[in-house]
Enzyme design. Structure first.
Site, PDB file in Angstrom:
ATOM      1  N   GLY A   1       0.821  -1.190   0.012  1.00 15.91           N
ATOM      2  CA  GLY A   1      -0.137   0.162   0.110  1.00 15.91           C
ATOM      3  C   GLY A   1       0.923   1.195   0.052  1.00 15.91           C
ATOM      4  O   GLY A   1       2.048   1.194  -0.451  1.00 15.91           O
TER       5      GLY A   1
ATOM      6  N   TRP B   1       2.137   2.972   2.418  1.00 14.56           N
ATOM      7  CA  TRP B   1       3.398   2.736   3.476  1.00 14.56           C
ATOM      8  C   TRP B   1       4.423   1.620   3.130  1.00 14.56           C
ATOM      9  O   TRP B   1       5.315   1.503   3.158  1.00 14.56           O
ATOM     10  CB  TRP B   1       2.957   2.862   4.717  1.00 14.56           C
TER      11      TRP B   1
ATOM     12  N   ALA C   1       3.543   8.537   4.935  1.00 19.96           N
ATOM     13  CA  ALA C   1       4.489   7.688   4.026  1.00 19.96           C
ATOM     14  C   ALA C   1       4.740   8.750   2.749  1.00 19.96           C
ATOM     15  O   ALA C   1       6.077   8.653   2.269  1.00 19.96           O
ATOM     16  CB  ALA C   1       3.423   6.408   3.545  1.00 19.96           C
TER      17      ALA C   1
ATOM     18  N   LYS D   1      -2.492   6.196  18.453  1.00 18.16           N
ATOM     19  CA  LYS D   1      -2.620   7.696  17.908  1.00 18.16           C
ATOM     20  C   LYS D   1      -3.472   8.067  16.760  1.00 18.16           C
ATOM     21  O   LYS D   1      -3.945   9.211  16.727  1.00 18.16           O
ATOM     22  CB  LYS D   1      -1.099   8.039  17.375  1.00 18.16           C
TER      23      LYS D   1
HETATM   24  N1  LIG Z   1       0.081   5.376   4.540  1.00 15.66           N
HETATM   25  C1  LIG Z   1       1.125   6.047   5.809  1.00 15.66           C
HETATM   26  O1  LIG Z   1       1.312   7.181   5.690  1.00 15.66           O
HETATM   27  C2  LIG Z   1       1.222   5.166   6.718  1.00 15.66           C
HETATM   28  C3  LIG Z   1       2.496   5.239   7.757  1.00 15.66           C
HETATM   29  C4  LIG Z   1       2.851   4.704   8.562  1.00 15.66           C
HETATM   30  C5  LIG Z   1       2.258   3.757   8.966  1.00 15.66           C
HETATM   31  N2  LIG Z   1       1.196   3.285   8.199  1.00 15.66           N
HETATM   32  C6  LIG Z   1       0.410   1.978   8.555  1.00 15.66           C
HETATM   33  O2  LIG Z   1       0.942   1.011   7.717  1.00 15.66           O
HETATM   34  C7  LIG Z   1      -0.116   0.051   7.520  1.00 15.66           C
HETATM   35  C8  LIG Z   1      -0.257  -0.195   6.243  1.00 15.66           C
HETATM   36  O3  LIG Z   1      -0.802   0.926   5.481  1.00 15.66           O
HETATM   37  P1  LIG Z   1      -0.606   1.401   3.990  1.00 15.66           P
HETATM   38  O4  LIG Z   1      -0.554   3.050   4.090  1.00 15.66           O
HETATM   39  O5  LIG Z   1       0.634   0.598   3.398  1.00 15.66           O
HETATM   40  O6  LIG Z   1      -1.943   0.731   3.507  1.00 15.66           O
HETATM   41  P2  LIG Z   1      -3.012   1.333   2.738  1.00 15.66           P
HETATM   42  O7  LIG Z   1      -3.808   2.375   3.603  1.00 15.66           O
HETATM   43  O8  LIG Z   1      -2.480   1.838   1.328  1.00 15.66           O
HETATM   44  O9  LIG Z   1      -4.111   0.166   2.280  1.00 15.66           O
HETATM   45  C9  LIG Z   1      -4.425  -0.344   1.134  1.00 15.66           C
HETATM   46  C10 LIG Z   1      -3.536  -1.831   1.167  1.00 15.66           C
HETATM   47  O10 LIG Z   1      -4.287  -2.571   1.521  1.00 15.66           O
HETATM   48  C11 LIG Z   1      -4.359  -3.899   0.737  1.00 15.66           C
HETATM   49  N3  LIG Z   1      -5.398  -4.667   0.947  1.00 15.66           N
HETATM   50  C12 LIG Z   1      -6.683  -4.252   0.424  1.00 15.66           C
HETATM   51  N4  LIG Z   1      -7.557  -5.438   0.578  1.00 15.66           N
HETATM   52  C13 LIG Z   1      -6.835  -6.390   1.356  1.00 15.66           C
HETATM   53  C14 LIG Z   1      -7.111  -7.666   1.482  1.00 15.66           C
HETATM   54  N5  LIG Z   1      -8.280  -8.267   1.583  1.00 15.66           N
HETATM   55  N6  LIG Z   1      -5.968  -8.331   2.183  1.00 15.66           N
HETATM   56  C15 LIG Z   1      -4.542  -7.797   1.955  1.00 15.66           C
HETATM   57  N7  LIG Z   1      -4.580  -6.862   1.774  1.00 15.66           N
HETATM   58  C16 LIG Z   1      -5.660  -5.869   1.415  1.00 15.66           C
HETATM   59  C17 LIG Z   1      -4.096  -3.240  -0.690  1.00 15.66           C
HETATM   60  O11 LIG Z   1      -3.597  -4.030  -1.670  1.00 15.66           O
HETATM   61  C18 LIG Z   1      -3.132  -1.951  -0.326  1.00 15.66           C
HETATM   62  O12 LIG Z   1      -2.069  -2.695  -0.503  1.00 15.66           O
HETATM   63  C19 LIG Z   1      -1.284   0.709   8.244  1.00 15.66           C
HETATM   64  O13 LIG Z   1      -1.562  -0.070   9.581  1.00 15.66           O
HETATM   65  C20 LIG Z   1      -1.036   2.174   8.573  1.00 15.66           C
HETATM   66  O14 LIG Z   1      -1.442   2.584   9.663  1.00 15.66           O
HETATM   67  C21 LIG Z   1       0.862   3.841   7.120  1.00 15.66           C
HETATM   68  O1  LIG Z   2      -2.468   8.788   7.432  1.00 16.00           O
HETATM   69  P1  LIG Z   2      -2.545   8.074   8.790  1.00 16.00           P
HETATM   70  O2  LIG Z   2      -3.663   8.762   9.706  1.00 16.00           O
HETATM   71  O3  LIG Z   2      -2.869   6.670   8.605  1.00 16.00           O
HETATM   72  O4  LIG Z   2      -1.070   8.289   9.461  1.00 16.00           O
HETATM   73  C1  LIG Z   2       0.048   7.937   8.846  1.00 16.00           C
HETATM   74  C2  LIG Z   2       1.211   7.496   9.901  1.00 16.00           C
HETATM   75  O5  LIG Z   2       0.897   6.605  10.624  1.00 16.00           O
HETATM   76  C3  LIG Z   2       1.600   8.895  10.302  1.00 16.00           C
HETATM   77  O6  LIG Z   2       2.722   8.279  11.411  1.00 16.00           O
END
Ligand SMILES: NC(=O)c1ccc[n+]([C@@H]2O[C@H](COP(=O)([O-])OP(=O)(O)OC[C@H]3O[C@@H](n4cnc5c(N)ncnc54)[C@H](O)[C@@H]3O)[C@@H](O)[C@H]2O)c1
Ligand SMILES: O=P(O)(O)OC[C@H](O)CO
Length: 412
Positions: free
Chosen positions: A18, A20, A174, A269
């Site tokens: 996704g 991140w 991200a 958070k």
């Molecule tokens: N995006 C950010 O800025 C960020 C930063 C730090 C931590 N995180 C954390 O990292 C984690 C992943 O977030 P992200 O931003 O990579 O994801 P995202 O919010 O972009 O979510 C989409 C992802 O979920 C996947 N998905 C959808 N349906 C699915 C299923 N049934 N089975 C498996 N995968 C499926 C999609 O393929 C895609 O890769 C979360 O817990 C988020 O809180 C996100």
């Molecule tokens: O976009 P959010 O709210 O999922 O936050 C992204 C990261 O977790 C920030 O540290």
């Protein structure tokens, strides 16, 4: 310098693609290239396969080929995740692999970066299919709640796969990191004693014989799991070597051992960010947002002390990126904050906003608010966490965002 006796190199898989997940793949791929003595040069990224249509404004748009295509195929052709991280080129040593088991089966390091609601099912598919001595780092922000109680996602992964799992979390929007803007993060890695490379005293079981965690230092993320020691032919996963996997000039890593504190900071958070978005959407200004953040941080610390007393260090929340710093960034630019704010401004539910605005990305604060409330209800402690409880009741439409000040006012 390769560790004496370490002839093998760690193969790395990022489980998730996704916003991140793709960003993590990019920075990890840069680091395996920078540390060829430690890591295999190809990074597998598990892609949850879907059909994508390349947007017309994408540099990869081809009018002669505007039919839906498999995301993994597009990614491997153009080295860009056109859906979840558009306009960011990912190093060519990242291979997008739609086959979950194939992407993980040969790897000694698994980096989980999935929305937390998908972790259990993904782990179920990996049981018995990975290296028995693999190690994991959970970058997912969320908690695992069931009728048995509450667990960290790293614990859920560790127990499900019988491996040790650490955690990474911090002020990490991200898209900024993908653009290589300065940021920092916290990595908690506290492996079982069997992973230490102190000379094995005479008569001690060899790596192949050791399959239980040392009773002298139970490893929280794999309590009572049957761990296999990392064979000596691999470089040790010391704090120094784990840091080399993640640290970049633009992504500064601090290593700690408090897996619970790092994990809880990242999970809780997201609830606070929703509350901040609600009051910001009402137009109440920065002071109101600061008030909500302050109460939220207090509840984060209290939650750690109350439910993870033997593992959480309060200083993790105040001194590390995974605590207050992540609350700050999340309450300014995070998706949970932005969608909560938009929901109030537009008079729509946050769930509708998520569907309409995030293009498949997932909020984590909403599900975490429900999961934490389920757990607090089971403990009869909703009143001890008024902000977390208020966010749940706002999502359930039991109370209004306007009621937040009264709801978090300390009771006489
Ligand atoms: N995006 C950010 O800025 C960020 C930063 C730090 C931590 N995180 C954390 O990292 C984690 C992943 O977030 P992200 O931003 O990579 O994801 P995202 O919010 O972009 O979510 C989409 C992802 O979920 C996947 N998905 C959808 N349906 C699915 C299923 N049934 N089975 C498996 N995968 C499926 C999609 O393929 C895609 O890769 C979360 O817990 C988020 O809180 C996100
Ligand atoms: O976009 P959010 O709210 O999922 O936050 C992204 C990261 O977790 C920030 O540290």
């Amino acid at each position: 310098m390769a560790t004496l006796g370490a002839q093998r190199k760690h193969k790395v898989t990022v489980v998730g693609s996704g916003n991140w997940g793709t960003t993590m793949s990019k920075l990890v791929a840069e680091n395996v290239k920078a540390n060829p003595n430690l890591f295999d040069q190809t990074v597998q990224m598990w892609v949850y396969e879907e059909e994508v249509t390349i947007p017309k404004d994408s540099r990869h748009y081809d009018p002669s080929n505007d039919k839906p295509q498999k995301l993994s195929e597009v990614f491997n052709r153009v080295h860009e995740n056109v859906k979840y991280l558009p306009n960011i080129t990912v190093p060519s040593n990242v291979v997008g692999n739609p086959d979950l088991v194939d992407s993980c089966k040969d790897s000694t390091i698994l980096i989980f970066v999935l929305p937390h609601q998908f972790i259990p099912r993904v782990c179920d598919q990996l049981v018995g299919k990975i290296m028995p001595f693999a190690r994991a780092i959970c970058c997912t922000k969320g908690v695992d709640v069931s009728e048995k109680g509450i667990r960290l996602m790293s614990e859920a992964i560790g127990m499900s796969l019988s491996i040790y799992c650490g955690a990474l979390s911090g002020a990490n929007i991200a898209s900024e990191i993908a653009q290589e803007k300065y940021s920092e993060t916290t990595v908690a890695y506290d492996p079982p004693p069997m992973d230490s490379r102190a000379p094995t005293p005479k008569g001690s079981p060899t790596a192949s014989q050791v399959d239980l965690i040392s009773p002298s230092k139970p490893v929280p993320s794999a309590r009572s799991a049957r761990l296999k020691a990392l064979p000596n032919e691999y470089p040790p996963l010391s704090h120094e070597n784990v840091r080399k996997l993640f640290h970049r000039p633009y992504f500064h890593v601090r290593m700690v051992s408090d897996v619970a504190g790092v994990s809880l900071g990242g999970a809780l958070k997201n609830i606070i960010a929703l509350a901040a978005g609600f009051v910001d959407g009402l137009g109440w200004g920065d002071n109101a947002k600061a008030a909500v953040m302050r109460v939220g941080i207090l509840e984060m610390v209290r939650f750690g002390k109350e439910f993870f007393p033997d593992s959480v260090h309060t200083s993790t929340f105040t001194e590390e990126s995974c605590g207050v710093a992540d609350v700050v960034t999340s309450c300014m630019g995070g998706r949970n904050f932005r969608c909560a704010k938009m929901a109030i401004e537009r008079g729509e539910s946050i769930f509708e906003i998520e569907q309409k605005v995030l293009n498949g990305q997932k909020l984590q604060g909403t599900s975490t608010a429900y999961e934490v409330n389920t757990f607090l209800k089971s403990q009869g402690l909703e009143q001890e966490f008024p902000l977390f409880t208020a966010v749940y009741n706002i999502l359930e439409k039991n109370v209004r965002p306007e009621d937040i000040p009264e709801l978090i006012e300390p009771k006489a």
